[in-house]
Design an enzyme around this catalytic site. Structure first.
Site, PDB file in Angstrom:
ATOM      1  N   ASN A  41       0.835  -1.184   0.000  1.00  9.65           N
ATOM      2  CA  ASN A  41       0.000   0.000   0.000  1.00  9.65           C
ATOM      3  C   ASN A  41       0.880   1.247   0.000  1.00  9.65           C
ATOM      4  O   ASN A  41       1.978   1.259   0.555  1.00  9.65           O
ATOM      5  CB  ASN A  41      -1.002  -0.001   1.163  1.00  9.65           C
ATOM      6  CG  ASN A  41      -0.378  -0.088   2.534  1.00  9.65           C
ATOM      7  OD1 ASN A  41       0.562  -0.851   2.766  1.00  9.65           O
ATOM      8  ND2 ASN A  41      -0.906   0.685   3.470  1.00  9.65           N
ATOM      9  N   GLU A  43       0.172   5.224   0.718  1.00 10.41           N
ATOM     10  CA  GLU A  43      -0.773   6.251   1.141  1.00 10.41           C
ATOM     11  C   GLU A  43      -0.392   7.609   0.559  1.00 10.41           C
ATOM     12  O   GLU A  43       0.714   7.804   0.045  1.00 10.41           O
ATOM     13  CB  GLU A  43      -0.807   6.325   2.673  1.00 10.41           C
ATOM     14  CG  GLU A  43      -1.349   5.060   3.304  1.00 10.41           C
ATOM     15  CD  GLU A  43      -1.386   5.103   4.817  1.00 10.41           C
ATOM     16  OE1 GLU A  43      -2.017   4.202   5.387  1.00 10.41           O
ATOM     17  OE2 GLU A  43      -0.803   6.022   5.440  1.00 10.41           O
ATOM     18  N   CYS A  52      -3.922   0.650  -2.680  1.00 12.01           N
ATOM     19  CA  CYS A  52      -3.862  -0.567  -1.871  1.00 12.01           C
ATOM     20  C   CYS A  52      -2.784  -1.510  -2.391  1.00 12.01           C
ATOM     21  O   CYS A  52      -2.383  -1.450  -3.562  1.00 12.01           O
ATOM     22  CB  CYS A  52      -5.211  -1.278  -1.894  1.00 12.01           C
ATOM     23  SG  CYS A  52      -6.561  -0.338  -1.173  1.00 12.01           S
ATOM     24  N   GLU A  54      -3.059  -4.680  -3.057  1.00 12.69           N
ATOM     25  CA  GLU A  54      -3.581  -5.540  -4.120  1.00 12.69           C
ATOM     26  C   GLU A  54      -3.524  -4.819  -5.465  1.00 12.69           C
ATOM     27  O   GLU A  54      -3.123  -5.397  -6.477  1.00 12.69           O
ATOM     28  CB  GLU A  54      -5.022  -5.961  -3.822  1.00 12.69           C
ATOM     29  CG  GLU A  54      -5.196  -6.707  -2.515  1.00 12.69           C
ATOM     30  CD  GLU A  54      -5.495  -5.815  -1.324  1.00 12.69           C
ATOM     31  OE1 GLU A  54      -6.185  -6.286  -0.404  1.00 12.69           O
ATOM     32  OE2 GLU A  54      -5.049  -4.648  -1.290  1.00 12.69           O
ATOM     33  N   CYS A  85     -10.426  -4.451   0.204  1.00  9.84           N
ATOM     34  CA  CYS A  85     -11.539  -3.499   0.200  1.00  9.84           C
ATOM     35  C   CYS A  85     -12.422  -3.783  -1.019  1.00  9.84           C
ATOM     36  O   CYS A  85     -12.067  -4.577  -1.905  1.00  9.84           O
ATOM     37  CB  CYS A  85     -11.012  -2.065   0.167  1.00  9.84           C
ATOM     38  SG  CYS A  85     -10.258  -1.590  -1.411  1.00  9.84           S
ATOM     39  N   CYS A  88     -10.727  -3.169  -4.399  1.00 12.55           N
ATOM     40  CA  CYS A  88      -9.726  -4.187  -4.730  1.00 12.55           C
ATOM     41  C   CYS A  88     -10.375  -5.527  -5.056  1.00 12.55           C
ATOM     42  O   CYS A  88      -9.871  -6.276  -5.881  1.00 12.55           O
ATOM     43  CB  CYS A  88      -8.700  -4.328  -3.608  1.00 12.55           C
ATOM     44  SG  CYS A  88      -7.514  -2.965  -3.629  1.00 12.55           S
TER      45      CYS A  88
END
Length: 133
Positions: A41, A43, A52, A54, A85, A88
């Site tokens: 990830n 940010e 993310c 993934e 999420c 994803c």
């Protein structure tokens, strides 16, 4: 191959950029070309502009020539499983079949397995594709 997925995801997790949440996630994919692609990830101060783990792994797979996910593993920074999420889940479904294994690994080494269809039973598809989920 599961151990190689774990190793790749854990290595990627160490590189996560998570100064805001401190929630470092790693992911790794075994693709149709038999290569392993990893991501973490990333940010961003302009939330929700981060990415993310993934999505990072999928982007790496596509960039390097893979086209389908055969298996994917997501590693959590804590003792809970880190389920992808909603966004994803759809991204994974775009490049995987309904029965594609999705492994979730905790920081303590506990691992569980699910499938793309169990995570996202009614995924979006192109109009001319058959429903995968």
């Amino acid at each position: 191959m599961l151990q190689q997925l774990k190793d790749a995801a854990l290595k990627a997790q160490k590189n996560a950029y998570a100064p805001y949440s401190k929630f470092r996630v790693g992911a790794a994919i075994i693709a149709d070309d038999k290569h392993i692609y990893a991501g973490c990830n990333v940010e961003n101060a302009a939330f929700p502009q981060g990415q993310c783990a993934e999505a990072s792994a999928i982007g790496t797979m596509i960039t390097q020539g893979g086209s389908r996910i055969n298996e994917i593993l997501v590693v959590s920074p804590n003792e809970d499983y880190c389920y992808p999420c909603g966004g994803c889940r759809q991204k994974i479904a775009e490049f995987a079949d309904a029965a594609t294994p999705v492994y979730l690994l905790t920081s303590t080494g506990e691992c569980t397995q699910t499938t793309v269809a169990e995570l996202l039973p009614h995924n979006y598809t192109l109009p001319d594709e058959q429903h995968r989920g």
